[in-house]
Design a protein around this motif. Structure first.
Motif, PDB file in Angstrom:
ATOM      1  N   UNK A 141       0.824  -1.216   0.000  1.00 49.02           N
ATOM      2  CA  UNK A 141       0.000   0.000   0.000  1.00 49.02           C
ATOM      3  C   UNK A 141       0.854   1.261   0.000  1.00 49.02           C
ATOM      4  N   UNK A 142       1.947   1.263   0.742  1.00 48.30           N
ATOM      5  CA  UNK A 142       2.706   2.495   0.933  1.00 48.30           C
ATOM      6  C   UNK A 142       4.131   2.444   0.424  1.00 48.30           C
ATOM      7  N   UNK A 143       4.706   1.267   0.239  1.00 46.26           N
ATOM      8  CA  UNK A 143       6.123   1.152  -0.069  1.00 46.26           C
ATOM      9  C   UNK A 143       6.468   1.492  -1.508  1.00 46.26           C
ATOM     10  N   UNK A 144       7.757   1.654  -1.760  1.00 44.46           N
ATOM     11  CA  UNK A 144       8.252   1.870  -3.117  1.00 44.46           C
ATOM     12  C   UNK A 144       8.254   0.553  -3.878  1.00 44.46           C
ATOM     13  N   UNK A 145       8.607   0.617  -5.176  1.00 47.80           N
ATOM     14  CA  UNK A 145       8.674  -0.597  -5.964  1.00 47.80           C
ATOM     15  C   UNK A 145       9.696  -1.573  -5.424  1.00 47.80           C
ATOM     16  N   UNK A 146      10.842  -1.058  -5.010  1.00 40.14           N
ATOM     17  CA  UNK A 146      11.872  -1.930  -4.425  1.00 40.14           C
ATOM     18  C   UNK A 146      11.366  -2.609  -3.163  1.00 40.14           C
ATOM     19  N   UNK A 147      10.626  -1.844  -2.345  1.00 39.14           N
ATOM     20  CA  UNK A 147      10.087  -2.413  -1.106  1.00 39.14           C
ATOM     21  C   UNK A 147       9.081  -3.517  -1.411  1.00 39.14           C
ATOM     22  N   UNK A 148       8.262  -3.333  -2.434  1.00 36.08           N
ATOM     23  CA  UNK A 148       7.271  -4.362  -2.774  1.00 36.08           C
ATOM     24  C   UNK A 148       7.938  -5.643  -3.258  1.00 36.08           C
ATOM     25  N   UNK A 149       8.948  -5.502  -4.138  1.00 33.94           N
ATOM     26  CA  UNK A 149       9.636  -6.691  -4.648  1.00 33.94           C
ATOM     27  C   UNK A 149      10.382  -7.403  -3.524  1.00 33.94           C
ATOM     28  N   UNK A 150      11.130  -6.624  -2.728  1.00 36.47           N
ATOM     29  CA  UNK A 150      11.883  -7.225  -1.629  1.00 36.47           C
ATOM     30  C   UNK A 150      10.948  -7.814  -0.580  1.00 36.47           C
ATOM     31  N   UNK A 151       9.832  -7.126  -0.301  1.00 39.65           N
ATOM     32  CA  UNK A 151       8.884  -7.657   0.676  1.00 39.65           C
ATOM     33  C   UNK A 151       8.260  -8.952   0.210  1.00 39.65           C
ATOM     34  N   UNK A 152       7.890  -9.033  -1.090  1.00 37.76           N
ATOM     35  CA  UNK A 152       7.346 -10.274  -1.613  1.00 37.76           C
ATOM     36  C   UNK A 152       8.341 -11.416  -1.534  1.00 37.76           C
ATOM     37  N   UNK A 153       9.603 -11.121  -1.880  1.00 38.25           N
ATOM     38  CA  UNK A 153      10.637 -12.162  -1.792  1.00 38.25           C
ATOM     39  C   UNK A 153      10.855 -12.605  -0.351  1.00 38.25           C
ATOM     40  N   UNK A 154      10.786 -11.657   0.575  1.00 39.66           N
ATOM     41  CA  UNK A 154      10.985 -11.985   1.992  1.00 39.66           C
ATOM     42  C   UNK A 154       9.870 -12.902   2.492  1.00 39.66           C
ATOM     43  N   UNK A 155       8.641 -12.621   2.091  1.00 37.61           N
ATOM     44  CA  UNK A 155       7.526 -13.459   2.526  1.00 37.61           C
ATOM     45  C   UNK A 155       7.656 -14.868   1.943  1.00 37.61           C
ATOM     46  N   UNK A 156       8.023 -14.958   0.674  1.00 35.78           N
ATOM     47  CA  UNK A 156       8.211 -16.276   0.057  1.00 35.78           C
ATOM     48  C   UNK A 156       9.313 -17.049   0.768  1.00 35.78           C
ATOM     49  N   UNK A 157      10.445 -16.380   1.059  1.00 33.83           N
ATOM     50  CA  UNK A 157      11.544 -17.042   1.758  1.00 33.83           C
ATOM     51  C   UNK A 157      11.117 -17.515   3.144  1.00 33.83           C
ATOM     52  N   UNK A 158      10.378 -16.659   3.870  1.00 32.30           N
ATOM     53  CA  UNK A 158       9.915 -17.050   5.198  1.00 32.30           C
ATOM     54  C   UNK A 158       8.991 -18.249   5.163  1.00 32.30           C
ATOM     55  N   UNK A 159       8.107 -18.280   4.181  1.00 32.10           N
ATOM     56  CA  UNK A 159       7.193 -19.422   4.067  1.00 32.10           C
ATOM     57  C   UNK A 159       7.947 -20.700   3.717  1.00 32.10           C
ATOM     58  N   UNK A 160       8.963 -20.598   2.827  1.00 29.97           N
ATOM     59  CA  UNK A 160       9.742 -21.784   2.462  1.00 29.97           C
ATOM     60  C   UNK A 160      10.492 -22.339   3.669  1.00 29.97           C
ATOM     61  N   UNK A 161      11.103 -21.470   4.439  1.00 30.49           N
ATOM     62  CA  UNK A 161      11.841 -21.940   5.622  1.00 30.49           C
ATOM     63  C   UNK A 161      10.902 -22.603   6.621  1.00 30.49           C
ATOM     64  N   UNK A 162       9.734 -22.024   6.803  1.00 33.63           N
ATOM     65  CA  UNK A 162       8.768 -22.621   7.736  1.00 33.63           C
ATOM     66  C   UNK A 162       8.279 -23.973   7.226  1.00 33.63           C
ATOM     67  N   UNK A 163       8.036 -24.071   5.906  1.00 35.89           N
ATOM     68  CA  UNK A 163       7.566 -25.331   5.341  1.00 35.89           C
ATOM     69  C   UNK A 163       8.645 -26.412   5.415  1.00 35.89           C
ATOM     70  N   UNK A 164       9.923 -25.978   5.263  1.00 29.60           N
ATOM     71  CA  UNK A 164      11.005 -26.954   5.362  1.00 29.60           C
ATOM     72  C   UNK A 164      11.151 -27.471   6.783  1.00 29.60           C
ATOM     73  N   UNK A 165      10.934 -26.581   7.753  1.00 30.32           N
ATOM     74  CA  UNK A 165      11.048 -27.012   9.149  1.00 30.32           C
ATOM     75  C   UNK A 165       9.946 -27.994   9.520  1.00 30.32           C
TER      76      UNK A 165
END
Length: 388
Positions: A109-133
């Motif tokens: 809603x408020x972030x820049x384009x870089x923030x949106x891309x990095x935020x999406x990648x961060x969420x995907x990475x967090x979900x993968x680590x949780x699923x692996x655990x």
């Protein structure tokens, strides 16, 4: 061609800029720990529930900066949440962890384009680590991805809608500034023409009658002073086109809005010294009255009368346009905010009236009448501003 990813990467932060703090932020910061504590007390079967309660209570203050620093707050929350999830070898099962979605929404809603891309990648990475655990069920994976995508999409939708509305409001302001600039142009042109005529007359009589020349100079001085006052009102205005100019309306032209044979009937009353009002202010009053009357004719349900009252006194000019339509006491109908005679987009007539009044140092308010009968538009243009 610039790729969509590159265009998104270079996208700026949301416009207009978000507020730093609102009362809802403090309510959320106080509510999340309380809700987590209550949920942990009730759901005794949830593993590590007290640890997650402490984590959520510690992370809740990140909501205070979710608009100004959305990616940083998301990174902090997901790093801590993912770390705790991996350490405990399990997903957080408290419903209160929906708090993380608020931060994800804020990034899109408020972030820049870089923030949106990095935020999406961060969420995907967090979900993968949780699923692996803890290997999840297929339904859990689909559900988690669907919730994250829906949250991000909602943030983008609200962002784009707000940006579109901001652009439309800016267009309204430009249209009103253009019309006001046209009105002021006519006024100033009149004074400049008078100065030119007086100067020509002074040149003709200078050699024969020096006394007459002095009178001409006094007349030029008066006209020049009036012109300067009108020019001050034009500061900051831009004229967007060079099409032919229509005659500038005045307060006397407000009477032309009266139409007793029409339904609803329009009654006009003018009080005070109308000649003391500068042409630019008089034109603004006429335009606002014209817009308000047209809106009332179009949208006042079951109205039988529209009253237009213009009062000029020592404080300035006050315009009130009121109808006796039904339903205004319960709140404005959607049509009341629509444009009428202006070229503004539908839904921005009131915005145009407020903008016109603000350009001359005044105010314009519209809403249900104080006695609960009908709708009223009240504009006030203070004398202190246009006599300075």
């Amino acid at each position: 061609m610039t790729s969509p990813v590159r265009a998104l990467w270079d996208a700026p932060a949301a416009v207009p800029a978000p507020p730093r703090r609102v009362w809802r932020d403090w309510v959320l910061v106080a509510a999340i720990p309380a809700i987590a504590l209550f949920e942990a007390s009730v759901r005794t079967d949830v593993p590590w529930r007290w640890l997650w309660t402490a984590v959520l209570a510690a992370l809740a203050p990140t909501l205070l900066w979710r608009r100004s620093r959305p990616f940083a707050m998301l990174a902090i929350a997901f790093a801590v949440g993912t770390g705790v999830g991996v350490a405990t070898a399990g997903d957080p099962q408290l419903y209160t962890t929906v708090y993380f979605l608020i931060l994800l929404y804020a990034v899109f809603r408020w972030g820049s384009g870089r923030a949106m891309i990095a935020g999406g990648a961060l969420v995907v990475l967090g979900m993968l680590l949780t699923f692996l655990a803890t290997p999840p069920e297929v339904a859990d994976v689909i559900g988690g991805v669907a919730v994250a995508v829906t949250t991000a999409t909602l943030g983008l939708a609200v962002r784009w809608r707000r940006r579109a509305r901001t652009r439309e409001l800016e267009q309204v302001r430009l249209l009103e500034r253009e019309q006001l600039a046209r009105d002021l142009h006519d006024t100033v042109a009149h004074h400049v023409s008078a100065i030119a005529v007086q100067a020509q007359a002074g040149t003709a009589v200078a050699a024969k009658d020096p006394g007459a020349t002095a009178q001409v100079l006094h007349a030029i001085e008066a006209e020049a002073s009036q012109t300067l006052r009108e020019m001050r009102a034009m500061v900051g205005l831009l004229r967007a086109s060079d099409s032919a100019l229509a005659p500038t309306p005045g307060l006397a032209d407000v009477r032309s809005l009266a139409a007793t044979a029409a339904v609803p009937a329009v009654a006009v009353r003018l009080d005070g010294d109308l000649d003391a009002v500068p042409p630019a202010v008089a034109a603004a009053v006429f335009r606002i009255a014209q817009e308000a009357v047209t809106n009332a004719r179009r949208h006042a349900r079951e109205a039988t009368r529209i009253d237009v009252h213009v009062a000029v006194d020592a404080d300035g000019v006050r315009l009130e346009v009121r109808d006796d339509g039904r339903g205004s006491a319960a709140g404005p109908s959607p049509g009341r905010a629509s444009a009428s005679t202006s070229a503004a987009p539908a839904g921005y007539g009131l915005t145009g009236m407020r903008e016109r009044a603000a350009l001359l140092g005044g105010t314009c308010e519209a809403g249900p009448a104080p006695d609960g009968v009908g709708w009223a538009v009240v504009a006030v243009l203070p004398r202190a501003r246009w006599t300075a």
